[in-house]
Structure formats: C-alpha cells, structure tokens
Design a protein around this motif. Structure first.
Motif, PDB file in Angstrom:
ATOM      1  N   LEU A 100       0.826  -1.065   0.109  1.00 51.00           N
ATOM      2  CA  LEU A 100      -0.163   0.081  -0.074  1.00 51.00           C
ATOM      3  C   LEU A 100       0.967   1.178  -0.010  1.00 51.00           C
ATOM      4  N   GLU A 101       1.961   1.261   0.680  1.00 49.89           N
ATOM      5  CA  GLU A 101       2.729   2.380   0.945  1.00 49.89           C
ATOM      6  C   GLU A 101       3.543   2.541  -0.515  1.00 49.89           C
ATOM      7  N   SER A 102       3.744   1.463  -1.175  1.00 47.82           N
ATOM      8  CA  SER A 102       4.622   1.570  -2.733  1.00 47.82           C
ATOM      9  C   SER A 102       3.771   2.320  -3.284  1.00 47.82           C
ATOM     10  N   ILE A 103       2.462   1.746  -3.877  1.00 50.16           N
ATOM     11  CA  ILE A 103       1.796   2.096  -4.791  1.00 50.16           C
ATOM     12  C   ILE A 103       1.134   3.744  -4.668  1.00 50.16           C
ATOM     13  N   CYS A 104       0.886   3.913  -3.232  1.00 56.25           N
ATOM     14  CA  CYS A 104       0.986   5.402  -3.167  1.00 56.25           C
ATOM     15  C   CYS A 104       1.746   6.276  -3.256  1.00 56.25           C
ATOM     16  N   ALA A 105       3.046   5.800  -3.193  1.00 56.89           N
ATOM     17  CA  ALA A 105       4.318   6.487  -3.395  1.00 56.89           C
ATOM     18  C   ALA A 105       4.259   6.614  -5.111  1.00 56.89           C
ATOM     19  N   MET A 106       3.767   5.602  -5.645  1.00 55.45           N
ATOM     20  CA  MET A 106       3.949   5.739  -7.228  1.00 55.45           C
ATOM     21  C   MET A 106       2.866   6.909  -7.496  1.00 55.45           C
ATOM     22  N   GLN A 107       1.758   6.971  -6.889  1.00 57.61           N
ATOM     23  CA  GLN A 107       0.675   8.191  -7.304  1.00 57.61           C
ATOM     24  C   GLN A 107       1.375   9.469  -6.947  1.00 57.61           C
ATOM     25  N   ALA A 108       2.023   9.445  -5.922  1.00 55.23           N
ATOM     26  CA  ALA A 108       2.759  11.036  -5.359  1.00 55.23           C
ATOM     27  C   ALA A 108       3.620  11.331  -6.384  1.00 55.23           C
ATOM     28  N   ALA A 109       4.320  10.315  -7.005  1.00 50.74           N
ATOM     29  CA  ALA A 109       5.594  10.668  -7.986  1.00 50.74           C
ATOM     30  C   ALA A 109       5.120  11.087  -9.315  1.00 50.74           C
ATOM     31  N   ASP A 110       3.816  10.741  -9.477  1.00 49.93           N
ATOM     32  CA  ASP A 110       3.327  11.071 -10.958  1.00 49.93           C
ATOM     33  C   ASP A 110       1.955  11.392 -10.945  1.00 49.93           C
ATOM     34  N   ARG A 111       1.357  12.712 -10.947  1.00 48.76           N
ATOM     35  CA  ARG A 111      -0.041  12.838 -11.029  1.00 48.76           C
ATOM     36  C   ARG A 111      -0.968  12.141 -12.008  1.00 48.76           C
ATOM     37  N   ASP A 176       2.335  21.207  -4.540  1.00 49.78           N
ATOM     38  CA  ASP A 176       3.598  21.524  -4.008  1.00 49.78           C
ATOM     39  C   ASP A 176       3.606  22.268  -2.684  1.00 49.78           C
ATOM     40  N   ASP A 177       2.488  22.650  -2.360  1.00 50.25           N
ATOM     41  CA  ASP A 177       2.400  23.405  -1.159  1.00 50.25           C
ATOM     42  C   ASP A 177       2.538  22.343   0.251  1.00 50.25           C
ATOM     43  N   ALA A 178       1.776  21.159   0.233  1.00 55.60           N
ATOM     44  CA  ALA A 178       2.270  20.262   1.051  1.00 55.60           C
ATOM     45  C   ALA A 178       2.421  18.938   0.754  1.00 55.60           C
ATOM     46  N   PRO A 179       3.581  18.660  -0.046  1.00 61.63           N
ATOM     47  CA  PRO A 179       3.637  17.421  -0.941  1.00 61.63           C
ATOM     48  C   PRO A 179       3.769  15.967  -0.144  1.00 61.63           C
ATOM     49  N   GLY A 180       3.911  16.206   1.241  1.00 64.98           N
ATOM     50  CA  GLY A 180       4.111  14.928   2.081  1.00 64.98           C
ATOM     51  C   GLY A 180       2.755  14.545   2.581  1.00 64.98           C
ATOM     52  N   PRO A 207       0.764  17.323   8.352  1.00 61.90           N
ATOM     53  CA  PRO A 207       1.338  18.339   7.429  1.00 61.90           C
ATOM     54  C   PRO A 207       1.643  19.681   8.125  1.00 61.90           C
ATOM     55  N   ASP A 208       2.344  20.458   7.919  1.00 62.79           N
ATOM     56  CA  ASP A 208       2.505  21.870   8.854  1.00 62.79           C
ATOM     57  C   ASP A 208       1.152  22.808   8.316  1.00 62.79           C
ATOM     58  N   SER A 209       0.587  23.300   9.321  1.00 62.09           N
ATOM     59  CA  SER A 209      -0.720  24.050   9.197  1.00 62.09           C
ATOM     60  C   SER A 209      -0.493  24.997   8.251  1.00 62.09           C
TER      61      SER A 209
END
Length: 225
Positions: A100-111, A176-180, A207-209
């Motif tokens: 689950l972490e891996s495929i969600c990371a794939m999503q984050a790397a490419d919109r 890009d505002d709160a990418p993590g 995420p930072d407020s």
C-alpha cells in the motif's frame, strides 16, 4: 547496389525513423504534462508540447486512451512488480503494508499515474489487462494478510480502490504546498485497516498547518468556476 542504396528503400527507412521520433516526442511530452498536470491535459496541449501537428498526433495515437496506454505501460509494469514483491514477502502483513505504501508513493511521484490507478479505461486494453493481473494478486495478498490475524476481517479489495481515489485527491489538492500530506493519509488508513494491536509502520507527521492552509487556498481557487 545494396538494398540500403536503393532510393525508395532509403526514403521508406527515413520515414519510419521520422515516425518513430515523432512517437517518442509525443510520449515524452505527454509523460511530462500528465506527471505535472494530471490526465486532464488535452490532446492539443500534448501536440504543442511535443512540437508536432494534431494530424501527426492522431496518426500515432488515434484516441486519448491509446496515448495513456502507451505512456503508462512502464508504470503498470512497476505496479505489477509491486504486487509480486509483496506476495514474495515471507511476512504477508509486512508485504501488505509495504504494498500500500509503495503504490501510493507511485501515485505521489506522478499525478497522471495517480489518476490512472483511481480510474478505469476500458478502451486501453493492455493497461486494463495489467491492472486485472495486479488485482488478482492483491486478492491473494488480502487472504494471506488476514491469515496473520493483523488485517481486519471486513477489509475488502474495494477498500484499496477507495484509498487510491482518496490518495489521488489529496495529491491533487496539496500539490507543491504540502507534498508529504499523502503519507499521513496512508499511515492513518493502515491503522484503520489493522486490527487493534497489529504492528503498523510509524505514523508520518501531520502536514504543517501553514502549508496545508496554502494548499487549501490554492485548491479553492482551482475549484472556482
């Protein structure tokens, strides 16, 4: 005179090489645009980015689905490899959480890929075939993870679809505002999927407020009619 010296064959070879160059330029342009702007990019925009005419684009890729199928073929290979790696993990629960972490990371790397995993493209036969293959592997992974006693008995494969759709939305909204931010979502969802007391990865920080507020403001502007 060798075949390579025959004028007609030289011309045909040059045309094939030119067609292949155009195809690669189109795919590279689409990959850039999809990765940064998502799948809403028009075919006309792809043609402009590639520096080719609309007719050239249409000859190489008759439909949007044809282009998406070609652009994301390698990403779907990675997607299939992720489930194979998870199934090979001697600890099915660890394999499940890492998957689950891996495929969600794939999503984050490419919109664009984030949207591909959250949508269906019936006309993109190859892409859908790889998705079906991975889905069958995921069903097996679910059974194994439940066998460890760590995955909730009421977890279903549809919960993965919901997670991918939610993750795609978070990625699009935070930009890009709160990418993590997506990492926090996945961490919380893993806790929702686990039975009480099951081992889960450490929860990523919120995420930072201020960053999240900027993301909310930007997303609000993008949503205005």
């Amino acid at each position: 005179m060798t075949p390579a010296e025959v004028p007609g064959q030289q011309c045909e070879t040059a045309l094939r090489a030119d067609a292949e160059r155009n195809r690669e330029r189109i795919m590279a342009a689409a990959r850039r645009l999809y990765a940064t702007e998502g799948l809403g990019v028009s075919m006309a925009s792809v043609a402009r980015e590639a520096g080719v005419g609309k007719a050239t684009l249409s000859r190489r890729f008759a439909t949007r689905e044809d282009l998406i199928n070609a652009v994301f073929a390698d990403r779907m290979d990675d997607y299939a490899a992720a489930i194979a790696e998870a199934l090979a993990d001697p600890d099915p629960w660890h394999g499940f959480t890492r998957y689950l972490e891996s495929i969600c990371a794939m999503q984050a790397a490419d919109r664009g890929f984030a949207a591909v995993l959250a949508m269906s493209f019936p006309a993109a036969k190859d892409l859908e075939a790889r998705r079906t293959e991975s889905y069958r592997g995921f069903l097996k992974l679910i059974r194994r993870a439940k066998g460890t006693g760590h995955l909730r008995a009421d977890f279903t494969s549809e919960d993965l679809v919901v997670l991918l759709m939610a993750n795609a939305g978070v990625i699009a909204a935070t930009g890009d505002d709160a990418p993590g931010t997506w990492r926090r979502l996945v961490g919380q969802m893993l806790r929702a999927f686990a039975v009480p007391g099951a081992p889960v990865p450490a929860l990523p920080a919120s995420p930072d407020s201020a960053d999240l507020f900027r993301a909310m403001t930007r997303f609000g502007r993008l949503s205005e009619p």
